[in-house]
Enzyme design. Sequence first.
Site, mmCIF file in Angstrom:
data_model
loop_
_atom_site.group_PDB
_atom_site.id
_atom_site.type_symbol
_atom_site.label_atom_id
_atom_site.label_comp_id
_atom_site.label_asym_id
_atom_site.label_seq_id
_atom_site.Cartn_x
_atom_site.Cartn_y
_atom_site.Cartn_z
ATOM 1 C CD GLN B 254 15.185 23.372 24.955
ATOM 2 O OE1 GLN B 254 16.186 24.027 24.680
ATOM 3 N NE2 GLN B 254 14.912 22.246 24.336
ATOM 4 C CG HIS B 257 19.963 24.616 26.029
ATOM 5 N ND1 HIS B 257 21.167 24.429 25.404
ATOM 6 C CD2 HIS B 257 19.220 23.523 25.747
ATOM 7 C CE1 HIS B 257 21.158 23.270 24.776
ATOM 8 N NE2 HIS B 257 19.990 22.691 24.968
ATOM 9 C CD GLU B 322 15.133 24.710 18.957
ATOM 10 O OE1 GLU B 322 14.867 25.196 20.075
ATOM 11 O OE2 GLU B 322 16.310 24.578 18.531
ATOM 12 C CG HIS B 323 13.471 20.794 20.573
ATOM 13 N ND1 HIS B 323 14.108 21.952 20.957
ATOM 14 C CD2 HIS B 323 14.401 20.060 19.910
ATOM 15 C CE1 HIS B 323 15.376 21.925 20.543
ATOM 16 N NE2 HIS B 323 15.584 20.794 19.897
ATOM 17 C CG ASP B 356 18.976 18.013 22.381
ATOM 18 O OD1 ASP B 356 18.263 18.446 21.452
ATOM 19 O OD2 ASP B 356 18.753 18.257 23.589
ATOM 20 C CG HIS B 415 11.707 38.409 -24.090
ATOM 21 N ND1 HIS B 415 12.244 39.645 -23.832
ATOM 22 C CD2 HIS B 415 11.943 37.668 -22.964
ATOM 23 C CE1 HIS B 415 12.770 39.662 -22.604
ATOM 24 N NE2 HIS B 415 12.601 38.464 -22.063
#
Lengths: 438, 438
Positions: B254, B257, B322-323, B356, B415
């Site tokens: 990670q 990245h 996220e993960h 991934d 209505h």
Amino acid sequence: MKIIPAQEFEMKRESDYGTPEQNAAVKEIIQAVRREGDAALLRYTEQHDKIKLIAGSLRVQESELQAAYDQVEPSFVNAIRAAAERIRSYHQRQKRNSWMDLQPDGSILGQIIRPLQRVGVYVPGGKAAYPSSVLMNVIPAQVAGVPEIVMVTPPATGGTEGINPYILVAAAEAGVTEMYRVGGAQAIAALAYGTDSIAPVDKICGPGNIYVALAKREVYGAVNIDSIAGPSEIVVLADDTAEPSYVAADLLSQAEHDEMASAVLVTPSRQLAEAVAVEVERQLELLPRRDIARASIDSYGAAVVTASLDEAISIVNRLAPEHLEIMTQDPMEIMGSIENAGAIFLGPYSSEPVGDYFAGPNHIIPTNGTARFSSPVDLDDFIKKSSMIYYSKEALLRDGETIMELARREGFEGHARAIAIRLEQEQASQTGGNDHEL
Amino acid sequence: MKIIPAQEFEMKRESDYGTPEQNAAVKEIIQAVRREGDAALLRYTEQHDKIKLIAGSLRVQESELQAAYDQVEPSFVNAIRAAAERIRSYHQRQKRNSWMDLQPDGSILGQIIRPLQRVGVYVPGGKAAYPSSVLMNVIPAQVAGVPEIVMVTPPATGGTEGINPYILVAAAEAGVTEMYRVGGAQAIAALAYGTDSIAPVDKICGPGNIYVALAKREVYGAVNIDSIAGPSEIVVLADDTAEPSYVAADLLSQAEHDEMASAVLVTPSRQLAEAVAVEVERQLELLPRRDIARASIDSYGAAVVTASLDEAISIVNRLAPEHLEIMTQDPMEIMGSIENAGAIFLGPYSSEPVGDYFAGPNHIIPTNGTARFSSPVDLDDFIKKSSMIYYSKEALLRDGETIMELARREGFEGHARAIAIRLEQEQASQTGGNDHEL
């Protein structure tokens, strides 16, 4: 109502992003609530709602709820219960289960579906306090299984701390679990960031004035929000089998919402268009809200005459209306050709108010042509999904090299090594294991 | 990597809303594309990508696609096909059907589910061109049944009109139906509003630089957009049964990245925390992208030591990562307590890169804590729903009074009258009918 040929028609639509002053005011309110919490809520309530609440009195008490039930007519309670039951029943059909796929290699892939933990519903005060809107915002959250559903609504202006009893009853029947007497941008800020009295939520729903809408935009990201609705719209797609007085009444029921509401008839029948225009004039004069309806019809209303039913259908798909009524010989057949419409009402008895109040589907529906890519409120708005991967040793040994090739192609050697270190260890332990067995 | 006690830990997260200059530049580009169409696309491509395209050459030709297949290794084509098949198979599980409920009174209520008509996928150029990301954006749209899937991607900088052949092959394998060599904010504007060469879409997906992200925000409303991702995150929840070298490798995958990626271990085991910290140092030095990974680990990485596994779980739920990888004695048991996580990886072999690239679930997952209220990309992102009401005469006669009571309570006489006019007509025709029968 003006009658115009299809090629001259373009739907007028409005979006309100607020003035710079309104945006600045909203930012200031949000910052004050984040900084000062409850104290800011009380101060803005005094400023805007002219009500001096004492600290600790924001939450609506059980006794007030009981009093509300005593104040409203029993027929209202029955009507709300009947509507709530139908809405609940429709939304229950949307329930989805988590699932898992067990693979032959021992891996498991799945999707976990859970309700949001805590949802805030904004309910406007004053004349815009609509019990039906409370049902439509709260029931999907409740059916989705959201354990904490918080309503915020401004106290009645002018010295009383009370809240419209019809709103309180609708909220209780729908399944609200906490209620607070606070409105405006300050209520949105409290829901997003929390104060001593009000714990923060995961999502904020519900309509409001421009300050509420701007505040929702502003806090989006810290929490989720529903979409911000534009003026309400109806398109009636009809042929000469339609009853002009029904078409006119339905157009007017939309037009009475507000001056910017739009009510459009699309028809291949000039005769129907003319008859509807006459009926609109006749019925309009009899309406209590005729000034609003008149303004809406004049600015946003039209009877659009097309060369064919096919052209009428293609106009509807281009408009992607919030509400679509189909009053033709065979409405079901036409429905199959409708690509874009938030809610579709078929046949002579499916007047839009049936759906606004009672039938079951949600009345919070994408406006402004966004039915092209968005959907009515439903259970999906109150859940969150997690994907789940349990990869087996066997699967990793089989797929590891492929995964490493893809990772290295993207320049992510670290990704490849996270796989490689496992493959190496397995090879080592297999070799070790073999040694042992010797 | 720093080892810190739970009570001192707070996750650092970044959001980038661009500078005022960047926002102004994006607005100007969008206006120019709306005004001038293709001419503006060509001009900005010359300015930003330093490539002079001739008019009419924006669309990628079939022959270029063939050339791309010739350029890439056969093993890459095989790897992409294997990944695409798994991703397709997982997403197929998410298919949903339209449904209708026939009521005893002859009414029909339903929900119609349709794919979006046309979707645009942005694919970055240069070093950030990731074939896996093409698969993850395109396949859900394709499985949902979107007939037109348009890819835009900038031509390679520096004089060639060519596009990365790995991207072209991934796009073709995933099911893209049109490809255009244009990038940046101008490509987003073209997708949203259309030009002579590129017809407008209903939704825009895919990652991009800050100009692309700002342009997506700017056109939202005219079209739908996916969410705008923050830096990537991993949290590993582990106990002393975890293999420190696996944990470290996954954290680093990670961290490589980008400098703002975050990689956090949460564990009740100080011993594991210390062993992982040592392994992170050891493995980090060996990585080609060690400068990036080092910056990420130093600023956003941590090994958080908790008093118990329960405390570790509650931290994970607060972070809503996220993960999430769970490497404990019994990961399935812990999974039941995880409220908030975008994707959950269980056990020692479910390294994040497995997801991934290959396992099947989508790798586009909510960042920045938004897993509290949002979900990984899936089929739901590429459909639209319409609700459907066919109310029978019998049902309207039964429910009409209740609907009118609710409408009048909200002050909407128009209505109520749309219902009343039908009830009156039915009564009149019933009386008429009875007369006839006499």
